[in-house]
Scaffold this active site. Structure first.
Site, mmCIF file in Angstrom:
data_model
loop_
_atom_site.group_PDB
_atom_site.id
_atom_site.type_symbol
_atom_site.label_atom_id
_atom_site.label_comp_id
_atom_site.label_asym_id
_atom_site.label_seq_id
_atom_site.Cartn_x
_atom_site.Cartn_y
_atom_site.Cartn_z
ATOM 1 N N ASP A 186 68.322 -45.898 138.051
ATOM 2 C CA ASP A 186 68.819 -47.245 137.785
ATOM 3 C C ASP A 186 67.778 -48.359 137.746
ATOM 4 O OD1 ASP A 186 71.785 -46.802 137.647
ATOM 5 O OD2 ASP A 186 71.358 -45.869 139.561
ATOM 6 N N HIS A 225 75.960 -45.587 129.318
ATOM 7 C CA HIS A 225 75.382 -46.473 130.316
ATOM 8 C C HIS A 225 73.902 -46.469 130.045
ATOM 9 C CE1 HIS A 225 78.502 -46.702 133.819
ATOM 10 N NE2 HIS A 225 78.867 -47.389 132.756
ATOM 11 N N ASP A 261 75.259 -41.541 130.895
ATOM 12 C CA ASP A 261 74.328 -42.478 131.523
ATOM 13 C C ASP A 261 72.964 -41.814 131.412
ATOM 14 O OD1 ASP A 261 72.608 -43.435 133.673
ATOM 15 O OD2 ASP A 261 74.342 -44.501 134.473
ATOM 16 N N TRP A 318 83.693 -42.616 137.321
ATOM 17 C CA TRP A 318 82.540 -41.878 137.848
ATOM 18 C C TRP A 318 82.788 -41.657 139.338
ATOM 19 C CZ3 TRP A 318 78.982 -43.656 141.662
ATOM 20 C CH2 TRP A 318 78.028 -42.677 141.992
HETATM 21 C C1 RNT Z 1 76.001 -44.027 139.329
HETATM 22 C C2 RNT Z 1 76.656 -44.268 138.019
HETATM 23 C C3 RNT Z 1 77.682 -45.342 137.991
HETATM 24 C C4 RNT Z 1 77.295 -46.516 138.834
HETATM 25 C C5 RNT Z 1 78.227 -47.678 138.722
HETATM 26 C C6 RNT Z 1 77.991 -48.678 139.801
HETATM 27 O O1 RNT Z 1 74.984 -43.151 139.284
HETATM 28 O O2 RNT Z 1 75.687 -44.537 137.052
HETATM 29 O O3 RNT Z 1 77.951 -45.690 136.700
HETATM 30 O O4 RNT Z 1 76.007 -46.955 138.554
HETATM 31 O O5 RNT Z 1 79.506 -47.221 138.683
HETATM 32 ZN ZN ZN Z 2 76.271 -45.183 135.134
#
Ligand code: RNT
Ligand code: ZN
Length: 411
Positions: free
Chosen positions: A291, A281, A254, A180
C-alpha cells in the site's frame, strides 16, 4: 498554449489526437479511497487497525473526526483534476445519536457522506469493513468456524448491500461494493479447505438478498498474504476468480496483492475476456507492503495501457487504495490520484493501432524503437493542458503546505 500546440503537432505525427485524449480522460471516474486521510481508522470502533494491513509513520495532521476528514478530502479533491468518485468504508459510519454495530448499520449512518458527495456531484463506492473489530475472531470473519462470528459478518455484508443500493439511488451513479476479508493464518494451516468452504457459503448468503444489479456492482478482492497472516489467506486469487465466475459478480484486482514478480497489467486482458466488468485497486507494493502511494511508474502505465488499448475504459472500475502515514496525507492522495490519471493520459497518447500492427507483423525491432520514442514525447505539456482545461493548478504542494501550516499541525 504554445507548448500544447507543439505537443499536438508532435503527437499528430504519430496519428494521435492529444485533445481527444484529454477529452476522454476528463470523463473517466477515479474512485478516491477515503482511508488515506486517517490511516484506515474510521469512526466506529476504538480497535486499532487489524486485518494484516498496517500504516507506518506519524506525520502530523491525521483526521480524527468526520469534519476533519471531509475538510481534508475537500482540499485533495480541489487539487485533483477530472472526474472523481468517493470510496467509503463501512467503518466511516457517522453516529450522531445512538451507536450501531456493524451488523446493525443502515443508510442513515451515512447521510452526511451522502450529502457531501451529492454537493460535489460525485458517486460513492462502498466497502464492508471486515477488520478492526472485536468480532474478528482468531483473524477470521466470514470464514470463521464460530457460527456467531460468521453470522455477525454475514449480517454486516447484507447491511452494506442495502447501504450501497441507497447510495446508488440517491446519487444516480452505480455503486461498486467491494468485499475484501483479511481472513488468514500466520503459520502452516492444517485445513485449507473448510475455511474457504465457509467463506463461499457466507458470500452466497450475503448475495442472496435482493438488490438491483444495475445499481450495485459487488466486487470480490483477493490477496496473497497479510501481515501476520503469511502462510494462508482464505480469499486467494483462485478462490476469488472462481467465486466471481460462478456467482456473476465482478472481480477486483489490487496490484499489491500478488507475488512480487506477478503483474496485474498482464492479468487485465484475460479478466476482460471473461468478465463484463472488472475492478482495480491501484496501489504500489513494496516488499511486504501492498500500500505505498501510486507513482507514475512502469507498472501503473502498463495497467493503464491494458485498459486503454483494449477499449475498456467503461468496463473497468478504477479506484486507488494505499495508505501512507509518513508524509502529508493530502499530498499522498493528490499524488496517487494524479498519477493514475497521468498513466491513463499517457496510455491514451500512444499510437496503439500502429503498435499492434507492428506486433502482428512481427516488427518487434520497430515496436521497441517506437515505444521508446513515445517515452520522450512532450507528454508533460499535454498533462499541463489537461490541468489547465480543468481549471486545476499544476502546483499542489504549495497549497497543501499552507493548509498543513494553518490547519493540520494544529490538530
Ligand atoms: C487490503 C485490501 C483492502 C484494503 C481496504 C482498506 O489489503 O487492499 O482493499 O486496503 O479495504
Ligand atoms: Zn485493496
Amino acid at each position: 498554449m504554445e507548448r500544447f500546440d507543439y505537443a499536438l503537432s508532435r503527437y499528430k505525427e504519430y496519428g494521435v489526437d492529444a485533445q481527444k485524449a484529454i477529452d476522454t480522460l476528463k470523463n473517466v471516474p477515479i474512485s478516491m479511497h477515503c482511508w488515506q486521510g486517517d490511516d484506515v481508522c474510521g469512526f466506529d470502533s476504538q480497535d486499532s487497525l487489524s486485518g494484516g494491513i498496517q500504516t507506518t509513520g506519524n506525520y502530523p495532521g491525521k483526521a480524527t473526526t468526520p469534519e476533519e476528514l471531509m475538510a481534508d478530502i475537500d482540499v485533495a479533491l480541489k487539487l485533483i483534476p477530472g472526474k472523481k468518485k468517493l470510496n467509503l468504508h463501512a467503518c466511516y459510519a457517522i453516529f450522531d445519536g445512538e451507536f450501531a454495530d456493524r451488523d446493525a448499520i443502515g443508510p442513515e449512518h451515512f447521510d452526511k457522506w451522502l450529502n457531501f458527495a451529492k454537493e460535489r456531484g460525485m458517486g460513492i463506492d462502498f466497502n464492508p469493513t471486515f477488520f478492526s473489530h472485536p468480532m474478528v475472531k482468531d483473524n477470521l470473519t466470514l470464514s470463521s468456524p464460530d457460527d456467531d462470528v460468521r453470522r455477525f459478518w454475514i449480517e454486516h455484508g447484507k447491511r452494506c448491500l442495502e447501504i450501497s443500493e441507497h447510495f446508488a439511488k440517491e446519487t444516480g451513479v452505480p455503486c461498486v461494493m467491494n468485499i475484501w476479508i483479511p481472513d488468514g493464518i500466520k503459520d502452516v494451516p492444517a485445513d485449507r479447505y473448510a475455511p474457504r468452504k465457509r467463506f463461499k457459503e457466507s458470500l452466497d448468503e450475503i448475495l442472496s438478498i435482493p438488490y438491483d444489479k444495475s445499481l450495485v456492482y459487488v466486487t470480490l478482492e483477493s490477496k496473497v498474504f497479510g501481515i501476520g497472516l503469511e502462510s494462508y489467506t482464505v480469499g486467494s486469487a483462485e478462490f476469488c476468480m472462481n467465486y466471481v465466475n460462478q456467482s456473476g459478480i465482478t472481480p477486483l484486482m489490487d496490484n499489491g496483492h500478488y507475488h512480487p514478480t506477478e503483474v496485474v497489467s498482464d492479468k487485465i486482458p484475460s479478466m476482460l475476456l471473461f468478465n463484463e466488468k472488472i475492478a482495480l485497486h491501484i496501489t504500489r507494493g513494496v516488499r511486504w507492503d501492498s500500500d505505498h502511494v501510486v507513482l507514475f511508474d512502469d507498472e501503473t502505465r502498463e495497467m493503464a495501457q491494458e485498459i486503454v488499448r483494449n477499449d475498456a475504459l467503461d468496463r473497468v472500475f478504477i479506484a486507488t487504495d494505499y495508505f501512507d502515514a509518513s508524509i502529508n496525507r493530502i499530498s499522498a492522495w493528490v499524488t496517487g490520484m494524479r498519477n493514475v490519471q497521468k498513466a491513463l493520459l499517457f496510455a491514451l497518447l500512444q499510437p496503439n493501432d500502429t503498435m499492434k500492427a507492428m506486433q502482428d507483423s512481427n516488427n518487434m525491432t520497430e515496436l521497441m524503437v517506437l515505444k521508446e520514442e513515445m517515452k520522450t514525447m512532450p507528454f508533460g505539456d499535454v498533462w499541463e493542458e489537461f490541468l489547465r482545461q480543468d481549471g486545476v493548478a499544476s502546483d499542489y504542494i504549495t497549497p497543501i503546505k499552507e493548509y498543513e501550516k494553518k490547519v493540520l499541525v494544529n490538530r
